[in-house]
Design a protein around this motif. Sequence first.
Motif, PDB file in Angstrom:
ATOM      1  N   THR A 245      -3.669  -1.580  16.877  1.00 39.82           N
ATOM      2  CA  THR A 245      -2.974  -1.526  15.583  1.00 39.82           C
ATOM      3  C   THR A 245      -2.838  -2.897  14.943  1.00 39.82           C
TER       4      THR A 245
ATOM      5  N   SER B  97       0.810  -1.218   0.000  1.00 48.33           N
ATOM      6  CA  SER B  97       0.000   0.000   0.000  1.00 48.33           C
ATOM      7  C   SER B  97       0.845   1.271   0.000  1.00 48.33           C
TER       8      SER B  97
ATOM      9  N   TRP C 205       0.701   5.892  -1.174  1.00 46.49           N
ATOM     10  CA  TRP C 205       0.724   6.960  -0.176  1.00 46.49           C
ATOM     11  C   TRP C 205       1.080   8.300  -0.825  1.00 46.49           C
TER      12      TRP C 205
ATOM     13  N   ASP D 265      -0.734   9.043  10.835  1.00 46.77           N
ATOM     14  CA  ASP D 265      -1.052  10.103   9.872  1.00 46.77           C
ATOM     15  C   ASP D 265      -2.099  11.050  10.440  1.00 46.77           C
ATOM     16  N   ALA D 266      -3.119  10.469  11.080  1.00 46.93           N
ATOM     17  CA  ALA D 266      -4.187  11.293  11.661  1.00 46.93           C
ATOM     18  C   ALA D 266      -3.630  12.208  12.748  1.00 46.93           C
TER      19      ALA D 266
ATOM     20  N   LYS E  95      -0.182   3.135  10.498  1.00 45.08           N
ATOM     21  CA  LYS E  95       0.114   4.291   9.650  1.00 45.08           C
ATOM     22  C   LYS E  95      -1.054   5.271   9.626  1.00 45.08           C
ATOM     23  N   GLU E  96      -2.258   4.719   9.537  1.00 48.91           N
ATOM     24  CA  GLU E  96      -3.436   5.586   9.488  1.00 48.91           C
ATOM     25  C   GLU E  96      -3.567   6.412  10.762  1.00 48.91           C
ATOM     26  N   LYS E  97      -3.280   5.807  11.906  1.00 48.34           N
ATOM     27  CA  LYS E  97      -3.390   6.530  13.174  1.00 48.34           C
ATOM     28  C   LYS E  97      -2.284   7.582  13.294  1.00 48.34           C
TER      29      LYS E  97
ATOM     30  N   ASP F 259      -2.101  -1.702   8.093  1.00 47.93           N
ATOM     31  CA  ASP F 259      -1.991  -0.260   7.826  1.00 47.93           C
ATOM     32  C   ASP F 259      -2.679   0.609   8.872  1.00 47.93           C
ATOM     33  N   SER F 260      -3.227  -0.006   9.947  1.00 44.68           N
ATOM     34  CA  SER F 260      -3.917   0.805  10.953  1.00 44.68           C
ATOM     35  C   SER F 260      -2.946   1.719  11.693  1.00 44.68           C
TER      36      SER F 260
END
Length: 809
Positions: free
Chosen positions: A588, A253, A257, A599-600, A595-597, A592-593
């Motif tokens: 997590t 993924s 990005w 990033d947020a 990375k998503e957190k 990808d959770s």
Amino acid sequence: MNILAAVEGTAYDFDKLFTYRLPEEYSHCAPGMRVLVPFGAGNKTRLAMVMGITDEDAPKIKEVSSLLDDKPLLNSEMLQLVSYIKDKYFCTYFDAVRLMLPAGLSYSIKECLSCNESWQERINELNEDEVRILRFIQHKGGTVNSETLEKELLLASKGKQISKLKGMGLIASDSLAVRKAKDASDKMIRPRDISEIKLTAKQKEVYDFLLEISEISVKELIYYTGVTASLVNTLVKKNAAEFFSREVYRRPSYTEWEIKNKTESKLSSEQEKVFLNLVNQYNNSDNRISLLYGVTGSGKTQVFLKLIEHVINEGKEVILMVPEISLTPQTIDIFKAKFKDNIAVLHSSLSLGERLDEWKRVERGEVKLIIGTRSAIFAPCRNLGLIVMDEEQEHTYKSENSPRYHARDIAKFRAAYNNAFCLLSSATPSVESFYMAKNEKYGFNMLNSRFGKANIPGVELVDMNEESIAGNTTGVSALLQNAIKENFEKGHQSILLRNRRGYNTFVKCSSCKEVVTCPNCSISLTYHSANNRLMCHYCGYSVPLTDVCPTCKEKALKLSGSGTQLVEEYISTVLPSARVLRIDADTTAAKDSLKEKLDAFSMGEYDILVGTQMVAKGLDFENVTLVGVLSADQSLFSDDFRCSENTFDLLTQVIGRAGRGKYPGRAIIQTEIPENPYLKLSAAQDYLSFFDMEILYRKAMLYPPYADLVLVGFTGEDEHKVSACANSFLKNLTELAENKYKSLPLRFLRPSPAAVTKLNGKYRYKLIIKCKNNRNFREMLKEALELHYKIKEFKDISVFIDADPVNII
């Protein structure tokens, strides 16, 4: 011609390179290819790696069954590395081979059963179950996988029945090697000559489109032309076009990005000086290993980014290792901005197919930069020029399972073989690496100040004893609470470190004083509020929460201790308008959770980040100006000789997350022993003074770097037998040392239970050896292992050897 093969599934005491005869049809076989071979008295089919070719003959040599690869998967470097790992880390040859190849490329051996077409002529000789087996195979087309048969036919004694049918000649058995992940491909189409083919107007339109672009995937053709699949099939039936397959890569993924760090910062004068010195060492130095030490936020990443660019511009490849998967997103973001698609990523969170295809891209020379965790050190580079280990002190670079290798040792081997350069980088280097640098065994480079206008954060120690006296039992001091509120009101972000996940860390009976423990492990159960269960973080055992004590049966269980869940809940109560994010292993788990957190949080969608050590290292958030450490003493008093180093490392790194941008940073460390010198040195971010104090302790106690450590572990279901085995092993080892290996410098620490004595229902003991881990010492250990395997009393006790263990508890 014969081969020397490393065979899968051999016991360590029986492992060696086995000789097999190579049929003439496989004369093109070469070292690094895989074969199927008959093994053992029953000639069971096993997978094997060809390690060498030999003309030496021997009686009763078995013949290779089949050749699986068209070309070698391992080159001479990797084959030599296999032997190095076997010798140094006490594993089998094939265990070492497995490290080199992606799991998707491996094979599983399946037994296929086929039935004799004339079996019905002998139906009177068979019982009902045997007839069912034969009819099932016949119904499946005459051949069936034995696993499928066992799953679908619920028979009491299939093994005996199948053996009988084989003996009667009614069933034949063969072995089939099945790849765990297949190559991915797209169905493509291309035009053919249609001089004598009549096409409709629509077919002609699609055909002309094909002529224009030469070839295209069928999916894309349908998308761009708006036609149906049936029209495309008609073109192929009329010989106006033809289908073919083309291999495609399953890309992780990260390829999708968005690049955040698009601007490249210019090196400071200090960074430029270090970079030029590293280039000089890379070009000229006989010492091919160097340490880059710099305070947190000093811009070490920017320095080795420039070095990586220099090496890639010379046409060579680079391996960049990070200690944890949690650090790969930010690392990829930085390097993707510079090198675009010229990178491959290797770590365990990728799917089998993704990892396989990233490995292929490296092996085919299609990328120059490989980024990943520990296993990335085995990337099949063709022209390796540089290896970078970021946060080189991290314990995650050491494998906890066989083979128990350290990525730093493998990096040294590969650097030496390829005449490549190995750069170790950290704000808190391992004591061993810094010692080597101080004694000029490694090159040394230092960054003394933070990059740009950022300054080292101010640090305050809070005595939690005084908080308890004042009646504060929340686990968050008044000073830290006020600081969090002030930071939130300013619009800045905060990070809180609590290095224990869960809600409450243990449950205790107020009547009998017993702590509720796992029945399989000698460890307390942790309460998780999300599912209202007590859980073991070692084996996964869980039970619903109740107030009844399992020991005395009184209704007196009380929750104690705080984990990340409780901290998250408390902060949300104190600051209800603040947006609180929790990051730990529980939040997590999904792909990808993490990375998503992150990033947020980076985008300002959260104000406060609560987490375990996953949030302590390598992360760079400009708006984070406050860091709070809720329990700094947690790792300081373990039985491990590295406990002070681990504590200093964790605290220094998490403090370094604050004030990395234009705003000044602040850190608050909560402790019950504020006078502890290691905590004070952490607060001062003074690694050099820490090293000077720690090295004196290491020398006095004869710990690394002044001696090598080797741990011999013993596991079994009977604790008394495990203890007896450990003492028997020590006795044999002592006799060998006194009689045959007198010149070896050795100190034995008597066998003792591991800190977590019982794990997954098995008891664990350890024997610690202080030594010089050279070839003679390893030969002595191998002889001791051979003696152990001859003692039938201990045949159910597992013994393993861990060279340079991460911890000795």
